[in-house]
Scaffold this active site. Structure first.
Site, PDB file in Angstrom:
ATOM      1  CB  CYS A 168      -0.958  -0.002   1.192  1.00  0.00           C
ATOM      2  SG  CYS A 168      -0.150   0.202   2.806  1.00  0.00           S
ATOM      3  CB  SER A 169       0.298   4.839   0.316  1.00  0.00           C
ATOM      4  OG  SER A 169      -0.535   4.921  -0.817  1.00  0.00           O
TER       5      SER A 169
END
Length: 236
Positions: free
Chosen positions: A180-181
């Protein structure tokens, strides 16, 4: 007993991965803020729901009731223990790239589709774990109102089809690196004795609960991937 759901702000697409990393970190912070607000709900005898948001004392009445807590909403302490028991290992971004190239590891990007299209590792597969609120039931309308009260007009919810979509794209025997980020971490530190959860760690938790045996986690997330100047593919 009161139940809890988080109201989390997700900004519009930005050209900078820094902003996405910053937003993702805020989303899973234990501190109360307008971008990560805990809203309690308790059913009254009349069947209405009261939302009490600190510190402004917001109250929204609605005839809907909140759905039962999903596995993704389990406490981070419980998730972390399950991840450790199932030997989910975090890998550095450079090691992740090598594993992709040399050992046929699959990169599962669980960010929203728009962020994925803006830039993602080559051959990464996108299945978003959270999506914009889609339905218009009484409960969903109340949730939208709670988001809007704080100026958040892109409220998100758990993607109910996450596991089905993953199963349709990735074999259960595959070696999966979830990204994810922000990445989050299972490693303890003085400030975070139990690490810090993230979208990718929540996704990894759901995968091991549903029979995936070879699950890894991208340490530092795609923010670090970008900072290390590793390859990114854009679909815009």
């Amino acid at each position: 007993m009161a139940t809890f759901t988080s109201v989390t702000q997700h900004q519009s697409i930005s050209s900078s991965l820094y902003h996405k990393f910053h937003d993702s970190t805020q989303s899973y912070s234990s501190k109360s803020s307008l971008s990560s607000l805990m809203v309690s709900s308790a059913r009254t005898p009349a069947g209405s729901l009261h939302y009490r948001g600190s510190p402004m004392g917001l109250t929204i009445r609605n005839a809907a009731t909140k759905q039962a807590k999903s596995p993704a909403e389990e406490e981070w302490k419980v998730k972390r223990e399950v991840l450790l028991q199932n030997k989910v290992r975090s890998v550095d971004v450079k090691e992740a790239l090598r594993l992709q190239k040399e050992n046929n590891f699959v990169m599962l990007d669980v960010r929203p589709e728009a962020e994925y299209k803006e830039g993602h590792p080559p051959e990464a597969i996108n299945v978003q774990i959270y999506r914009l609120i889609k339905e218009w039931t009484a409960w969903d309308i109340a949730r939208r109102a709670a988001f809007a009260f704080f100026g958040i007009f892109s409220g998100t919810e758990e993607n109910p089809n996450f596991l089905q979509e993953v199963e349709s794209k990735i074999d259960k025997n595959a070696k999966i690196i979830v990204a994810c980020s922000a990445g989050g971490t299972m490693k303890p530190s003085p400030n975070l004795p139990e690490g810090q959860q993230s979208r990718s760690l929540i996704a990894a938790y759901l995968l091991v609960l549903n029979g995936y045996k070879n699950v890894f986690h991208l340490e530092g997330g795609l923010y670090k991937w970008s900072k290390e100047d590793l390859p990114l593919v854009s679909e815009e």
